[in-house]
Design a protein around this motif. Structure first.
Motif, PDB file in Angstrom:
ATOM      1  N   GLN A 118     112.868 -90.132  -7.254  1.00 60.51           N
ATOM      2  CA  GLN A 118     112.671 -91.583  -7.248  1.00 60.51           C
ATOM      3  C   GLN A 118     113.233 -92.189  -5.961  1.00 60.51           C
ATOM      4  OE1 GLN A 118     111.220 -93.603  -9.904  1.00 60.51           O
ATOM      5  NE2 GLN A 118     110.393 -91.563 -10.239  1.00 60.51           N
ATOM      6  N   LEU A 127     110.784 -99.035   0.587  1.00 64.18           N
ATOM      7  CA  LEU A 127     111.381-100.110  -0.209  1.00 64.18           C
ATOM      8  C   LEU A 127     112.783-100.418   0.309  1.00 64.18           C
ATOM      9  CD1 LEU A 127     110.549 -99.354  -3.968  1.00 64.18           C
ATOM     10  CD2 LEU A 127     109.326-100.777  -2.341  1.00 64.18           C
TER      11      LEU A 127
ATOM     12  N   PHE B 102     104.262 -86.195  -3.280  1.00 67.22           N
ATOM     13  CA  PHE B 102     105.215 -85.139  -3.610  1.00 67.22           C
ATOM     14  C   PHE B 102     104.676 -84.193  -4.681  1.00 67.22           C
ATOM     15  CE2 PHE B 102     107.384 -88.973  -2.320  1.00 67.22           C
ATOM     16  CZ  PHE B 102     108.321 -88.530  -1.399  1.00 67.22           C
ATOM     17  N   ASN B 106     106.616 -88.218  -8.663  1.00 61.81           N
ATOM     18  CA  ASN B 106     107.613 -89.264  -8.417  1.00 61.81           C
ATOM     19  C   ASN B 106     107.067 -90.675  -8.587  1.00 61.81           C
ATOM     20  OD1 ASN B 106     109.187 -87.102  -7.791  1.00 61.81           O
ATOM     21  ND2 ASN B 106     109.260 -87.478  -5.596  1.00 61.81           N
ATOM     22  N   LEU B 107     106.181 -90.858  -9.575  1.00 61.73           N
ATOM     23  CA  LEU B 107     105.770 -92.232  -9.889  1.00 61.73           C
ATOM     24  C   LEU B 107     106.958 -92.944 -10.518  1.00 61.73           C
ATOM     25  CD1 LEU B 107     102.193 -91.759 -11.385  1.00 61.73           C
ATOM     26  CD2 LEU B 107     102.837 -92.487  -9.087  1.00 61.73           C
ATOM     27  N   PHE B 108     106.962 -94.289 -10.443  1.00 64.61           N
ATOM     28  CA  PHE B 108     108.009 -95.056 -11.100  1.00 64.61           C
ATOM     29  C   PHE B 108     107.650 -95.131 -12.586  1.00 64.61           C
ATOM     30  CE2 PHE B 108     107.865 -97.130  -6.738  1.00 64.61           C
ATOM     31  CZ  PHE B 108     108.849 -96.296  -6.232  1.00 64.61           C
ATOM     32  N   PRO B 109     108.460 -94.521 -13.470  1.00 64.47           N
ATOM     33  CA  PRO B 109     108.047 -94.307 -14.859  1.00 64.47           C
ATOM     34  C   PRO B 109     107.959 -95.592 -15.681  1.00 64.47           C
ATOM     35  CG  PRO B 109     110.310 -93.621 -14.548  1.00 64.47           C
ATOM     36  CD  PRO B 109     109.780 -93.952 -13.188  1.00 64.47           C
ATOM     37  N   HIS B 110     108.634 -96.644 -15.231  1.00 64.69           N
ATOM     38  CA  HIS B 110     108.643 -97.888 -16.000  1.00 64.69           C
ATOM     39  C   HIS B 110     107.582 -98.866 -15.517  1.00 64.69           C
ATOM     40  CE1 HIS B 110     111.011 -98.227 -12.440  1.00 64.69           C
ATOM     41  NE2 HIS B 110     111.123 -99.531 -12.561  1.00 64.69           N
ATOM     42  N   MET B 111     106.698 -98.386 -14.628  1.00 62.30           N
ATOM     43  CA  MET B 111     105.620 -99.248 -14.145  1.00 62.30           C
ATOM     44  C   MET B 111     104.275 -98.607 -14.464  1.00 62.30           C
ATOM     45  SD  MET B 111     106.892-100.297 -10.348  1.00 62.30           S
ATOM     46  CE  MET B 111     108.602-100.674  -9.995  1.00 62.30           C
ATOM     47  N   GLU B 119     103.455-102.128  -5.891  1.00 59.33           N
ATOM     48  CA  GLU B 119     104.857-102.431  -5.602  1.00 59.33           C
ATOM     49  C   GLU B 119     105.168-102.524  -4.096  1.00 59.33           C
ATOM     50  OE1 GLU B 119     107.258-103.325  -7.622  1.00 59.33           O
ATOM     51  OE2 GLU B 119     108.839-103.306  -6.102  1.00 59.33           O
ATOM     52  N   ALA B 120     104.906-101.447  -3.367  1.00 56.83           N
ATOM     53  CA  ALA B 120     105.329-101.424  -1.957  1.00 56.83           C
ATOM     54  C   ALA B 120     104.544-102.397  -1.058  1.00 56.83           C
ATOM     55  CB  ALA B 120     105.273 -99.995  -1.411  1.00 56.83           C
ATOM     56  N   THR B 123     106.191-105.795  -1.742  1.00 56.11           N
ATOM     57  CA  THR B 123     107.594-106.037  -1.398  1.00 56.11           C
ATOM     58  C   THR B 123     107.947-105.578   0.006  1.00 56.11           C
ATOM     59  OG1 THR B 123     108.379-103.948  -2.268  1.00 56.11           O
ATOM     60  CG2 THR B 123     108.250-105.768  -3.803  1.00 56.11           C
ATOM     61  N   VAL B 124     107.224-104.620   0.544  1.00 57.88           N
ATOM     62  CA  VAL B 124     107.556-104.139   1.890  1.00 57.88           C
ATOM     63  C   VAL B 124     106.709-104.867   2.930  1.00 57.88           C
ATOM     64  CG1 VAL B 124     107.730-102.125   3.390  1.00 57.88           C
ATOM     65  CG2 VAL B 124     108.176-101.897   0.946  1.00 57.88           C
ATOM     66  N   HIS B 154     103.939 -91.575 -18.231  1.00 57.64           N
ATOM     67  CA  HIS B 154     104.093 -90.593 -19.317  1.00 57.64           C
ATOM     68  C   HIS B 154     102.846 -90.480 -20.189  1.00 57.64           C
ATOM     69  CE1 HIS B 154     104.653 -93.182 -22.946  1.00 57.64           C
ATOM     70  NE2 HIS B 154     104.782 -94.082 -21.987  1.00 57.64           N
ATOM     71  N   ARG B 168      98.919 -94.816  -4.469  1.00 63.21           N
ATOM     72  CA  ARG B 168     100.122 -95.577  -4.109  1.00 63.21           C
ATOM     73  C   ARG B 168     100.431 -95.410  -2.618  1.00 63.21           C
ATOM     74  NH1 ARG B 168     105.962 -94.267  -6.834  1.00 63.21           N
ATOM     75  NH2 ARG B 168     105.655 -92.305  -5.729  1.00 63.21           N
ATOM     76  N   ALA B 169     100.281 -94.178  -2.117  1.00 61.70           N
ATOM     77  CA  ALA B 169     100.523 -93.945  -0.691  1.00 61.70           C
ATOM     78  C   ALA B 169      99.467 -94.669   0.152  1.00 61.70           C
ATOM     79  CB  ALA B 169     100.535 -92.452  -0.391  1.00 61.70           C
ATOM     80  N   MET B 172      99.591 -98.577   1.197  1.00 63.44           N
ATOM     81  CA  MET B 172     100.353 -99.059   2.358  1.00 63.44           C
ATOM     82  C   MET B 172      99.499 -98.993   3.630  1.00 63.44           C
ATOM     83  SD  MET B 172     103.347-100.069   1.427  1.00 63.44           S
ATOM     84  CE  MET B 172     104.542 -99.912   2.755  1.00 63.44           C
TER      85      MET B 172
END
Ligand SMILES: Nc1ncnc2c1ncn2[C@@H]1O[C@H](COP(=O)(O)OP(=O)(O)OP(=O)(O)O)[C@@H](O)[C@H]1O
Ligand SMILES: [Mg+2]
Lengths: 217, 260
Positions: A118, A127, B102, B106-111, B119-120, B123-124, B154, B168-169, B172
Motif C-alpha cells: 500500500q 500521493l 505490481f 496493491n489496490l486500496f481495499p477500502h475503495m 484517487e491519484a 489529489t495529485v 475483495h 489506475r496507473a 495519471m
C-alpha cells in the motif's frame, strides 16, 4: 454486616460531583491523547529517522516511569519550576503524557498491519504524505486499532482514580472523603465500583459499535 | 518541468548500483528506452529485477549511477561538483510520468474500482472531478471492467484487480508503464486477460518496461529483452534472437527452467 443505601442517598451531591470530575478528566485525556498518540505512532513509522528516534525515545522513557511519579512531578514539580496549574490540570497533563505513550504503541501496531504494498502503490502514484495517511493508511489501520484503542480507554477510565492522590476531587477521592467522614466504607466503595463498571461497560459497548462500522467491506 | 531534449531517449540509465542490507543487488546497469518501446526484463529470482524497476521511478534511490528522463538528469541536482539528492517532493513530477503495476495488485481495499482509479488524478494532479470520473470510466471500459466499476477489490478476481491496477496507473496519463511480474500471482485464464490488455497497450504505442516470466509475451510483444544475472545485464537483444542463441550458461539454464 449491613448495607445502608440511605448513606449514599445523603452523600449523592458530593459523589455525583466526583462522577462528573472523573468523566471530564477521562474525556479530556482521551480527547488530547487520541490525536497526539496518532501523531507519535505516525512518527514511529515515518521515513524520517529523526522523527522515528524522537518518538521512540518519548515512548520508551515514559513507559519506564511509574504513573504516580509522573503525576507527582506535574503536581509538585511544575509549581517548583514556576508553572502553577490547578490539580485537575496537573493530573490531566500527567495522565495525558502517559496515556499518549501507551496509546501510540497500540496505534502503531495498527499502522504496521497495513501491507507494504500500500505504501509502494501510494508512492508510485505520487500521493502526498498526509493524503496517504488520511485516505489510505488510517482507514486500513482502524479495524486493527479499534480493539487496542478501547482497551486503552478502559485502562484510562480506571487510571483517573490515581488523580485522587494529587488533590483532584474525582470519584475515588469523593468516595474516600465520605468513608472518612462516616466511618462506613462498603456503601461508598460499592458506589464507586458500580460507576467505574458502568463507564468501562459503556466503552465495551462503544467498541463493538465502532468495530462494526470500521471493518472493511 | 524538465529541461528536456526532444530527440533524447525517453529514459536512459547509466551505471545504476544499489546495495540493500549486505547485498550488492545492482552492480552497474546501463540501458536506454525509446518512446514506444516495449522492454522486457527477465532473470532468476533474486537477480535484482524488482530493485531495478523501483530505481527507475526512484521509489528507491540508487547508490550510484544516473537516470536521465528525456535527456535531463533526475534524482540529483548538480551544484558545482557536488551532487545533492532531490527532495521527495521534487521527485513527484518525474515519478508520476511513470506508472507502476505490481505483482500483488496493491489496490486500496477500502475503495471501489472507480475510486481506486480516480484517487491519484484528483489529489495529485488536482484535475476536475467530473473529467477524472469520465476518464476513469473510459479506462475501466478499456480494460473490460465497465460492469465492475463499483466493486471492491475483495469482490474481484485477481485478474480483474490487476486490470483495475493498470487502469489506475493509466489514469495519471503516464508516458511509460513499469510492470513487475504482474501475472505471476494469477491462474492461467486470469493471466490471459491481463496479458491481452498489456498487448493492446503495446500496440497503441505505450512505452513499457516489464519484468515478466511470460515467455510468449516476451517473445511476441517485447521489442527487446534484458536478461539480468547477479545485478548486471548478462545478455540483451531482440527476444527471438536472444532465446534462439543464448550465449551464457546462466541464460541457457534459465530458459531450460522457463520451458518446463
Ligand atoms: N530491503 C531489502 N533488504 C535487504 N535485501 C533485500 C531487500 N530487498 C531485496 N533484497 C535482496 O535483494 C536481492 C534482489 O531482490 P529483487 O527483489 O530485486 O529480486 P528479483 O529479481 O525481483 O527477484 P524475484 O524474481 O524473486 O522477484 C534479493 O536477494 C533480495 O533478497
Ligand atoms: Mg521481484
Amino acid at each position: 454486616m449491613n448495607f445502608d443505601p440511605t448513606l449514599i442517598e445523603n452523600a449523592l451531591p458530593s459523589l455525583l460531583y466526583g462522577v462528573r470530575t472523573t468523566i471530564w478528566l477521562f474525556l479530556a485525556i482521551m480527547g488530547l491523547c487520541t490525536p497526539l498518540a496518532l501523531l507519535v505512532a505516525l512518527a514511529r513509522v515515518s521515513r524520517v529517522r529523526g522523527l522515528r528516534r524522537a518518538a521512540a525515545t518519548y515512548v520508551n522513557v515514559i513507559r519506564a516511569l511509574p504513573l504516580l511519579v509522573i503525576l507527582y512531578f506535574t503536581f509538585y514539580g511544575l509549581p517548583s519550576l514556576g508553572v502553577f496549574v490547578s490539580p485537575f490540570t496537573a493530573a490531566l497533563v500527567g495522565l495525558t503524557v502517559v496515556t499518549t505513550a501507551y496509546l501510540a504503541e497500540d496505534l502503531r501496531s495498527g499502522l504496521m498491519a497495513v501491507p507494504r504494498g500500500q505504501f509502494e502503490a501510494a508512492d508510485a502514484l505520487g500521493l502526498p504524505t498526509w493524503r496517504f495517511v488520511w485516505r489510505v493508511l488510517v482507514p486500513q489501520a482502524l479495524p486493527v486499532m479499534c480493539g487496542p484503542y478501547f482497551t486503552r480507554a478502559i485502562v484510562t477510565v480506571k487510571a483517573t482514580s490515581i488523580a485522587s492522590l494529587v488533590a483532584v476531587s474525582e470519584l475515588t477521592a469523593q468516595s474516600m472523603a465520605k468513608v472518612t467522614e462516616t466511618y462506613r466504607s462498603v456503601e461508598f466503595l460499592a458506589f464507586a465500583a458500580v460507576v467505574y463498571l458502568l463507564l468501562t461497560s459503556l466503552m465495551a459497548i462503544l467498541q463493538s459499535r465502532v468495530q462494526r462500522r470500521v471493518t472493511l467491506p | 518541468m524538465f529541461d528536456t531534449a526532444p530527440d533524447a531517449p525517453l529514459l536512459e540509465i547509466r551505471g545504476i548500483e544499489k546495495t540493500l542490507g549486505e547485498q550488492h543487488v545492482l552492480r552497474g546497469m546501463d540501458f536506454t528506452v525509446r518512446r514506444g518501446e516495449v522492454l522486457a526484463i527477465i532473470g532468476a529470482s533474486g537477480s535484482g529485477k524488482s530493485t531495478l524497476l523501483r530505481c527507475l521511478n526512484l521509489l528507491i534511490r540508487p547508490d550510484n549511477g544516473r537516470i536521465y528522463w528525456q535527456g535531463a538528469e533526475v534524482g540529483w541536482h548538480q551544484r558545482g561538483d557536488k551532487r545533492l539528492p532531490m527532495a521527495e517532493r521534487e521527485l513527484l513530477p518525474f515519478r508520476t510520468r511513470l506508472g507502476m503495476v505490481f505483482q500483488s495488485f496493491n489496490l486500496f481495499p477500502h475503495m471501489s474500482a472507480l475510486e481506486n482509479v480516480c484517487e491519484a488524478p484528483m489529489t495529485v494532479q488536482h484535475r476536475d472531478k467530473s473529467e477524472v470520473r469520465a476518464e476513469a470510466e473510459a479506462l475501466l471500459a478499456k480494460v473490460r471492467l465497465s460492469h465492475r466499476m463499483h466493486a471492491y477489490p475483495h469482490q474481484m478476481s485477481g485478474g480483474e484487480q490487476q486490470r483495475v491496477a493498470i487502469a489506475r496507473a493509466l489514469a495519471m496519463r503516464p508516458e511509460a508503464l513499469l510492470f513487475d511480474e504482474v501475472t505471476s500471482a494469477l491462474d492461467p485464464e486470469l493471466k490471459a486477460e491481463v496479458l491481452r490488455v498489456m498487448r493492446e497497450l503495446a500496440e497503441e504505442g505505450m512505452t513499457m518496461i516489464s519484468v515478466s516470466h511470460e515467455m510468449d509475451f516476451v517473445r511476441n510483444v517485447a521489442d527487446r529483452v534484458i536478461f539480468m544475472h547477479a545485478g548486471r545485464i548478462a545478455e540483451q537483444g531482440v527476444p527471438a534472437e536472444v532465446f534462439a542463441d543464448p550465449q551464457t550458461p546462466e541464460l541457457r539454464a534459465f530458459l531450460g527452467r522457463a520451458g518446463d
